[in-house]
Design an enzyme around this catalytic site. Structure first.
Site, PDB file in Angstrom:
ATOM      1  N   GLN A 200     -17.071  -5.135   4.310  1.00 26.95           N
ATOM      2  CA  GLN A 200     -17.511  -3.755   4.542  1.00 26.95           C
ATOM      3  C   GLN A 200     -18.538  -3.291   3.507  1.00 26.95           C
ATOM      4  OE1 GLN A 200     -13.629  -1.863   6.741  1.00 26.95           O
ATOM      5  NE2 GLN A 200     -13.659  -1.659   4.538  1.00 26.95           N
TER       6      GLN A 200
ATOM      7  N   ASP B 211      -6.072  -8.315  -1.110  1.00 22.82           N
ATOM      8  CA  ASP B 211      -7.190  -7.594  -1.694  1.00 22.82           C
ATOM      9  C   ASP B 211      -8.317  -8.570  -2.025  1.00 22.82           C
ATOM     10  OD1 ASP B 211      -6.490  -4.951  -1.616  1.00 22.82           O
ATOM     11  OD2 ASP B 211      -5.523  -4.937  -3.572  1.00 22.82           O
TER      12      ASP B 211
ATOM     13  N   HIS C 285      -4.503  -9.496 -10.431  1.00 23.12           N
ATOM     14  CA  HIS C 285      -5.262  -8.380  -9.878  1.00 23.12           C
ATOM     15  C   HIS C 285      -5.801  -7.536 -11.034  1.00 23.12           C
ATOM     16  CE1 HIS C 285      -6.093  -4.633  -7.690  1.00 23.12           C
ATOM     17  NE2 HIS C 285      -5.840  -5.221  -6.544  1.00 23.12           N
TER      18      HIS C 285
ATOM     19  N   ASP D  64      -0.317   0.888   2.767  1.00 22.42           N
ATOM     20  CA  ASP D  64       0.673  -0.174   2.623  1.00 22.42           C
ATOM     21  C   ASP D  64       2.089   0.381   2.466  1.00 22.42           C
ATOM     22  OD1 ASP D  64       0.132   0.874   0.105  1.00 22.42           O
ATOM     23  OD2 ASP D  64      -0.563  -1.010  -0.753  1.00 22.42           O
TER      24      ASP D  64
END
Length: 652
Positions: free
Chosen positions: A217, A272, A409, A385
């Site tokens: 995106q 992610d 992360h 989520d």
């Protein structure tokens, strides 16, 4: 033994994760301590298991093999190599497991276990010499509330080489499922390419994957990045990229769910983009899902990518009164560093934690669940989520946050998404999730916390953030029918609104502003102190009256009084100034907070009216959202969104 299925393989760190050795092996002393009522260790030693010698990087021979030096003991009591027996006992049909260890050399294999209180116990010891294969059976019935299984290796007169180790089950094998991995990305091509390369290099893991869907995106396209062609080729035709306009994380993940169901996959692993995955997580998650008693959502852990042995949390729930995410139990520590205190030294890690949801940094969802409960909410980012997990649980589909799986992360330490453009989505989507699922008729504490947090932002001179929070509440009260239409446009509206407020405009350097200072020194040379809790209400009222009714001195209009680092950006402290420079959480930019009495009065009036309106209309709003949930999360509704926002769709 009869035909068996491997449900967990011993694994060692990839080259990029060598600073995370503590997640794979433990060479320290293990002390069994008496836990307190909260699961914390007290200074009462019950037993000691002594290991010896540090592990050198050269001891790791491959991803599944390592050498244990002569006379040293290495324990595999770690989050990536201990077997989470209590989770398998609770969520699957597996009743017994077998540990198979293949070694070469002289030494011993020691099978260990723990209970929910973190007490360590030795079960069996096997001497080995030469090329050996040892099989050890273990029953899972004693792991009802918690506990792990693992093994230690003890080198003899010479080195002992671990060739491989697996945990097996003789439960009837399941048919190989069709699996999709789906990543949503926004201008992070380097992270995406790195994960694609890891999957391409993990041939055994790649064999369990049928498609890798990347929903891109961003403007920096992954397919245009250097090295993409080689990374895609290594995936053997499995890669598919859908380019679509930016409709947020919820739009990207909903696309993954949608395509997984349309493609008749059995599972979709949502991930992610700004992560580094432990590829061994996928077969472990699939194994648990395949042997689950009922369709089970299986989530992975999150570790700090900049401090790799630090665990974010072992599981989260949504507090029903506040309707906010919290640790699954009060004994749990956030940001726990396993290099400082590993599994054997940390009693609370041995308790099994049951959760409401798992964040989508890594989450395996059966498509059977998606078919029944629908896709994610059309909310751009934040709470998609958590809401999905709560919704699935209400339909009888639990979630497990599975130890032994996870990603590294970018942590929240250098982020503050309660201010700036993300504040809108945080505020709006928390209220929406509560309207949908709060068990309290009035939403519990949600509306009150919305107001108190708004007041804090107002006293902190964060007028732009308050404007967004008010905008968020107005959009909530516009009803669920409007959500879909905001997906592709709201971010631009939010950023446009923030541009009017100096507290939301960032400059790279503090030198871009007038130098901070005051003509009069502080009273008696002292600073400001946090007011005592007993006096907080009158202190806050007095402070707001000063902010909203007194004129700002000309000098403070022209230059800031001080420069506050982000860690000092506390509402009670900022509220004492009329003008202050404040650093952002990342430490990369500075903004100028300026007191404006008229704006303070106007925003307080607007916020108060919205608060009372929310309280008054909560019941009717909740009914509207609950009645619309099936429609706004439906395949048909999302298909309309995808049709107008898809730019391209290509396989590589």
């Amino acid at each position: 033994m009869a035909q068996a299925t491997v449900i967990q393989r011993t694994v060692f760190p990839q080259q990029s994760a060598l600073d995370a050795v503590a997640l794979y092996v433990d060479t320290g002393a293990a002390v069994t301590l008496k836990p307190s009522s909260k699961g914390q260790a007290k200074d009462v030693a019950v037993s000691v298991v002594q290991s010896g010698g540090d592990v050198n990087l050269g001891d790791f021979l491959s991803r599944h093999s390592m050498v244990v030096r002569a006379g040293t003991r290495v324990s595999y009591a770690s989050l990536f190599n201990a077997f989470p027996a209590s989770y398998w006992n609770r969520w699957t049909t597996v009743e017994r497991v077998t540990l198979r260890v293949r070694t070469r050399g002289d030494g011993s294999i020691i099978l260990m276990k723990s209970n929910a209180r973190g007490t360590l116990q030795m079960l069996e010891l096997h001497r080995v010499n030469g090329e050996s294969e040892v099989l050890i059976d273990a029953d899972l019935s004693s792991f009802g509330d918690g506990g792990w299984l693992w093994f230690d290796l003890l080198g003899g007169d010479g080195d002992l080489v671990l060739e491989s180790a697996e945990w097996l089950t003789e439960a009837p094998p399941r048919e190989r499922p069709r699996v999709m991995i789906q990543m949503t990305t926004m201008d992070k091509p380097d992270y995406c390419l790195a994960n694609l390369r890891r999957l391409g290099e993990a041939s055994e893991v790649l064999g369990a994957i049928d498609e890798i869907l990347l929903v891109d995106q961003g403007r920096k396209k992954v397919a245009e990045a250097n090295g993409f062609s080689d990374a895609a080729a290594a995936l053997g035709g499995r890669l598919r990229i859908i380019d679509q306009t930016n409709i947020g994380g919820s739009g990207g993940f909903a696309r993954g769910m949608y395509e997984a169901v349309q493609g008749d996959f059995d599972y979709v692993l949502l991930m992610d983009d700004d992560v580094e995955m432990e590829t061994e997580s996928l077969p472990r998650m699939l194994a648990m899902a395949q042997f689950a008693k009922t369709p089970l959502i299986v989530g992975g852990l999150m570790f700090d990518i900049y401090n790799r042995s630090t665990l974010h949390t072992l599981g989260e729930v949504v507090n029903p009164w506040r309707f906010f995410w919290v640790n699954a139990h009060e004994s749990m520590e956030s940001a726990h560093n396993l290099a400082a205190s590993n599994l054997r030294q940390t009693p609370w890690l041995h308790r099994r934690f049951d959760v409401d949801y798992n964040a989508w940094w890594m989450c395996l969802i059966p498509t059977a669940v998606i078919r029944e409960v629908g896709l994610s909410l059309p909310v751009f980012i934040k709470w998609d989520d958590a809401e999905f997990g709560v919704r699935a649980k209400a339909h009888g589909f639990p979630t497990v946050t599975m130890p032994g799986t996870g990603v590294w992360h970018v942590s929240w330490v250098d982020k503050d998404d309660t201010v700036g453009w993300q504040a809108y989505f945080h505020a709006r989507n928390r209220v929406i999730a509560a309207l949908l699922h709060s068990p309290y008729e009035d939403g519990g504490r949600v509306s009150w916390e919305w107001m108190t947090h708004t007041v804090r932002h107002l006293l902190s001179l964060q007028y732009g953030t308050v404007v967004l929070r008010n905008m968020a509440l107005r959009d909530v009260m516009a009803g669920p029918e409007a959500l879909k239409g905001l997906l592709a446009t709201k971010l631009q509206d939010v950023r446009g609104e923030l541009a009017h407020y100096s507290d939301s405009r960032m400059e790279i350097s503090v030198d871009d502003f007038p130098p901070a200072g005051v003509s009069k020194p502080p009273r008696r040379g002292g600073g400001f102190k946090q007011p005592p809790k007993a006096l907080l209400a009158p202190w806050t009222m007095k402070n707001f009256l000063r902010q909203s009714m007194t004129k700002v001195e000309d000098e403070r209009e022209r230059r800031p009084q001080t420069h506050l680092p982000h860690q000092d950006n506390k509402w009670w402290l900022v509220s004492q100034f009329d003008s202050a420079l404040v650093s952002n959480a990342e430490g990369t930019a500075v903004s100028w907070y300026k007191r404006d009495p008229e704006k303070a009065r106007t925003l307080m009036r607007e916020s108060s009216l919205l608060y009372w309106r929310l309280r008054k209309e909560w019941g009717d709003l909740s009914k509207r959202y609950r009645e619309s949930l099936a429609e706004i999360t439906s395949f048909d509704s999302w298909a309309e969104v995808f049709e107008t926002n898809t730019i391209g769709d290509r396989r590589y």
